[in-house]
Design a protein around this motif. Structure first.
Motif, PDB file in Angstrom:
ATOM      1  N   HIS A  41      -8.842   6.472  -3.956  1.00 15.92           N
ATOM      2  CA  HIS A  41      -8.880   7.688  -3.141  1.00 15.92           C
ATOM      3  C   HIS A  41      -9.761   8.790  -3.713  1.00 15.92           C
ATOM      4  O   HIS A  41      -9.989   9.796  -3.048  1.00 15.92           O
ATOM      5  CB  HIS A  41      -7.453   8.227  -2.957  1.00 15.92           C
ATOM      6  N   HIS A  58       1.464   4.359  -3.024  1.00 14.04           N
ATOM      7  CA  HIS A  58       1.358   5.816  -2.871  1.00 14.04           C
ATOM      8  C   HIS A  58       2.650   6.512  -3.286  1.00 14.04           C
ATOM      9  O   HIS A  58       2.646   7.686  -3.638  1.00 14.04           O
ATOM     10  CB  HIS A  58       1.064   6.181  -1.407  1.00 14.04           C
ATOM     11  N   HIS A  61      -3.829   3.625  -7.989  1.00 14.42           N
ATOM     12  CA  HIS A  61      -4.417   3.575  -6.648  1.00 14.42           C
ATOM     13  C   HIS A  61      -5.258   4.816  -6.355  1.00 14.42           C
ATOM     14  O   HIS A  61      -6.120   4.790  -5.469  1.00 14.42           O
ATOM     15  CB  HIS A  61      -3.304   3.403  -5.601  1.00 14.42           C
ATOM     16  N   HIS A 113      -6.134   8.459   6.263  1.00 11.05           N
ATOM     17  CA  HIS A 113      -5.438   7.974   5.069  1.00 11.05           C
ATOM     18  C   HIS A 113      -6.091   8.536   3.803  1.00 11.05           C
ATOM     19  O   HIS A 113      -5.431   8.764   2.800  1.00 11.05           O
ATOM     20  CB  HIS A 113      -5.433   6.444   5.030  1.00 11.05           C
ATOM     21  N   HIS A 115       0.826  -1.203   0.000  1.00 12.15           N
ATOM     22  CA  HIS A 115       0.000   0.000   0.000  1.00 12.15           C
ATOM     23  C   HIS A 115       0.867   1.264   0.000  1.00 12.15           C
ATOM     24  O   HIS A 115       0.619   2.210  -0.742  1.00 12.15           O
ATOM     25  CB  HIS A 115      -0.927  -0.050   1.227  1.00 12.15           C
TER      26      HIS A 115
HETATM   27 ZN   LIG Z   1      -4.250   4.337  -0.149  1.00  6.91          ZN
END
Ligand SMILES: [Zn+2]
Ligand SMILES: [Zn+2]
Lengths: 325, 337
Positions: free
Chosen positions: A167, A154, A163, A245, A150
């Motif tokens: 978000h 990012h 990813h 997050h 993860h």
């Molecule tokens: Zn994330």
């Protein structure tokens, strides 16, 4: 009562296998896949069960203790689609079908040359006698690996292009957990397969615990006011923890440059690797509109898939371009 | 590293009693209600990694033993002193005492064992890796690897000839039977059979191979010396496995369908099906009681062990066990012929 539940489960599973799955498989000469199909039907049914429990537990929470009040839930719909594709086994089946030939031939080659892939139990044989303990050991290690996957998604620009789909949701809800680019799912599958080759697979029979883990993952995205308490927030990823997050405005500090709170289940990894942020507030979620290629398409499945690929392409091009300079 | 065995004190007493008596001539006990206990049946729960220990007198599960991750199939050692569990995901063979269900030993570094077999002369131990298209031949005395053969695709069940010269293996996905010569340790021939072949046995007269053809629901009779199919005997949907009744003539054929599951009785002299019993839940592996009164079968998809009364030819009882039961064994079994 448990036996009754199992009996009902077995009847439904058997009916689906007999009437829906077995006839076409036998007709197509694919009888060899019956056992896999049986497992597939089981995966599907546990998915139905898990989603039903998550919905019955978490949807009332979102209704009675909402954190954000939305005019409508239109933006949530696409996340429901992602969730069904993921939890009911359609995406996992596709990932399995694409990756298994590759990993099987790799493992087949290794084993033919007398290299048996290692597993935790080789180093700690007592795990064999305590499967439940063994399950938790695997869970912790896999969660550690998930933290790094993860965090990398990012940090690496091309990966973030995929990813970011997860978000981009501004109306984060219990359904958001499965909102991922399909290619991101595929990479996640390969990541898991590689780790399995390195440490073995966890004992597969604690289905109830797996269902619980998935519910926790849904819970971490829930749109509800909820606190796990001082200790709880530090032991298990809570909605507040994971909300940070997803925050549009990341906390200040160089350590949060790529984000904070990457942990999926256990916050300890963020604590150990300096990415933890325990804010009391509950920030708005989403990403800056400049990050997305075409925010207008944000709530359409295929548009998001296309945007992800376009972003990936741009990121790779930019990286190659900067290297040339 | 003994497995956890969870059972009541009562059950332990019962098993001890069984252990004391099981060596007595059990045939004497047939029909006698005061007879010695029948002892334990062991059913392997593939998806749970456990063995259910069943009291054969009361049909109750009296205990559970931990085996390993993803065990597939159990088989007795040639002397019946152990039940060997093939642990495919953990690369081991785990030996259990069939009297008590207690673990005896583990043999490690057996790569991905799925289906096991001993040659009749007890010299060879064969292990198929269904997932990875491979057959391994081990020296049965010390489990050292002697040869490793590619076997595309999905080697499943196996049978031997009476002289232990060959092992015959069904290739489930390529619809073939492969013969490996145990002298040269090389593949000798491969012949096509019907879709999705699974169980395979040699007839007691050593003349024919019987292959359960899952894809079309029949038993294919093969003259293995000429590699010719001489007959196809229809049984029922998803014909899967074969097990001898113990009289040197009849074989049970499990038809592994879920709701329409059944077991057929095949006469190997006339090559016809003479009886059929309804056995729901996907009957897979079987075992016959020494007195010939009961047939036990694991219902793979039904999480049960089904007991067929062979006198009334009906399902006598159905014992809930773990997930995906794959293989059942008891000491008190009929001869393997
Ligand atoms: Zn994330
Ligand atoms: Zn998230």
């Amino acid at each position: 009562m448990f036996q009754q539940f199992l009996d009902t489960f077995v009847i439904v599973q058997g009916w689906l296998l007999d009437h829906v799955v077995q006839p076409p498989l036998l007709a197509l000469g694919l009888g060899s896949y019956l056992e896999v199909a049986f497992d597939g039907v089981e995966f599907f049914l546990y998915g139905v069960l898990q989603l039903s429990i998550a919905y019955l537990l978490l949807r009332p929470l979102e209704h009675f203790r909402p954190l954000e009040h939305w005019a409508d839930r239109k933006a949530v719909r696409v996340d429901v689609l992602y969730t069904f594709l993921d939890r009911l086994g359609i995406v996992p089946l596709a990932v399995f079908a694409l990756l298994s030939p590759l990993f099987m031939s790799l493992e087949g080659w290794l084993r033919f040359h007398d290299i048996i892939p290692p597993q935790l139990e080789d180093a700690f044989p007592s795990l064999e006698s305590y499967p439940l303990f063994s399950f938790f050991v695997y869970l912790v290690i896999l969660d550690f690996a998930e933290y790094w996957r993860h965090r990398l998604s990012h940090t690496l620009r091309w990966w973030w292009a995929l990813h970011v789909i997860h978000h981009s949701q501004r109306q984060m809800s219990l359904w958001t957990d499965s909102r991922n680019h399909l290619l991101d799912d595929l990479i996640g599958g390969a990541w898991f397969a590689l780790i399995a080759l390195g440490i073995g697979v966890p004992p597969g029979h604690f289905v109830g615990l797996m269902v619980a883990v998935r519910i926790v993952e849904n819970l971490s995205h829930v749109n509800a006011r909820l606190s796990f308490g001082w200790l709880g927030e530090r032991l298990l990823v809570s909605p507040r923890y994971h909300r940070w997050h997803h925050a549009v405005e990341l906390p200040a500090g160089a350590q949060y440059r790529y984000g904070c709170n990457f942990a999926i289940l256990f916050p300890v990894w963020d604590r150990l690797f300096g990415t933890q942020y325990l804010g009391e507030e509950l920030p708005a979620t989403g990403v800056q509109s400049t990050v997305l290629a075409t925010p207008a398409h944000a709530d359409h499945f295929w548009a998001q898939q296309k945007d992800g690929l376009a972003g990936l392409f741009r990121a790779v091009k930019a990286t190659l371009g900067s290297e040339r300079r | 590293m003994y497995p956890r065995i969870a059972m009541s004190a009562h059950a332990i007493r019962k098993i001890r009693r069984a252990a004391l008596h099981v060596c007595l001539p059990l045939l004497l006990a047939a029909g006698n209600t005061d007879a010695a206990p029948l002892g334990l049946a062991l059913a392997l729960n593939s998806a749970d990694g456990t063995i259910s220990l069943i009291d054969m007198d009361t049909y109750k599960v009296v205990g559970k033993a931990v085996a390993c991750k993803e065990p597939h199939h159990l088989m007795p050692s040639p002397d019946d002193k152990s039940v060997i569990v093939a642990c495919s995901a953990s690369n081991q063979l785990v030996f259990f005492d069939p009297l008590t269900g207690k673990e005896q030993k583990r043999i490690r570094n057996i790569s991905d064992p799925y289906q096991l077999g001993f040659s009749p002369d007890r010299k060879w131990f064969v292990s198929n890796s269904l997932r990875l298209d491979r057959v391994d031949l081990y020296d049965a005395s010390d489990f050292t690897l002697k040869a490793r053969l590619h076997a595309p695709r999905t080697p499943s069940h196996m049978a031997f000839d009476a002289a232990s010269e060959y092992v015959f293996i069904t290739l489930q996905e390529s619809n073939e039977v492969m013969a490996i010569n145990l002298k040269t340790l090389k593949k000798e021939w491969v012949m096509p059979v019907g879709p999705t072949p699974a169980g395979i046995v040699m007839t007691p007269d050593n003349r024919y191979l019987l292959v359960a053809i899952m894809g079309e629901g029949y038993v294919e009779v093969i003259d293995w010396k000429t590699q010719k199919t001489i007959k196809k005997v229809p049984t029922d949907t998803a014909a899967h496995n074969l097990h001898p009744r113990g009289d040197g003539r009849y074989y049970f054929v499990s038809n592994r369908s879920v709701s329409g599951g059944s077991i057929s009785l095949l006469d190997t002299q006339t090559m016809t099906v003479v009886e059929k019993y309804d056995v729901p839940g996907g009957p897979d592996d079987m075992e016959v009681r020494a007195d010939g009164k009961e047939l036990w079968a694991t219902a793979r998809f039904g999480r049960r062990v089904q007991v067929v009364d062979l006198t009334t030819k009906t399902l006598k009882t159905s014992i809930p066990v773990g997930s995906s039961p794959h293989g059942v064994f008891f000491l008190n079994h009929a001869p393997r012929k």
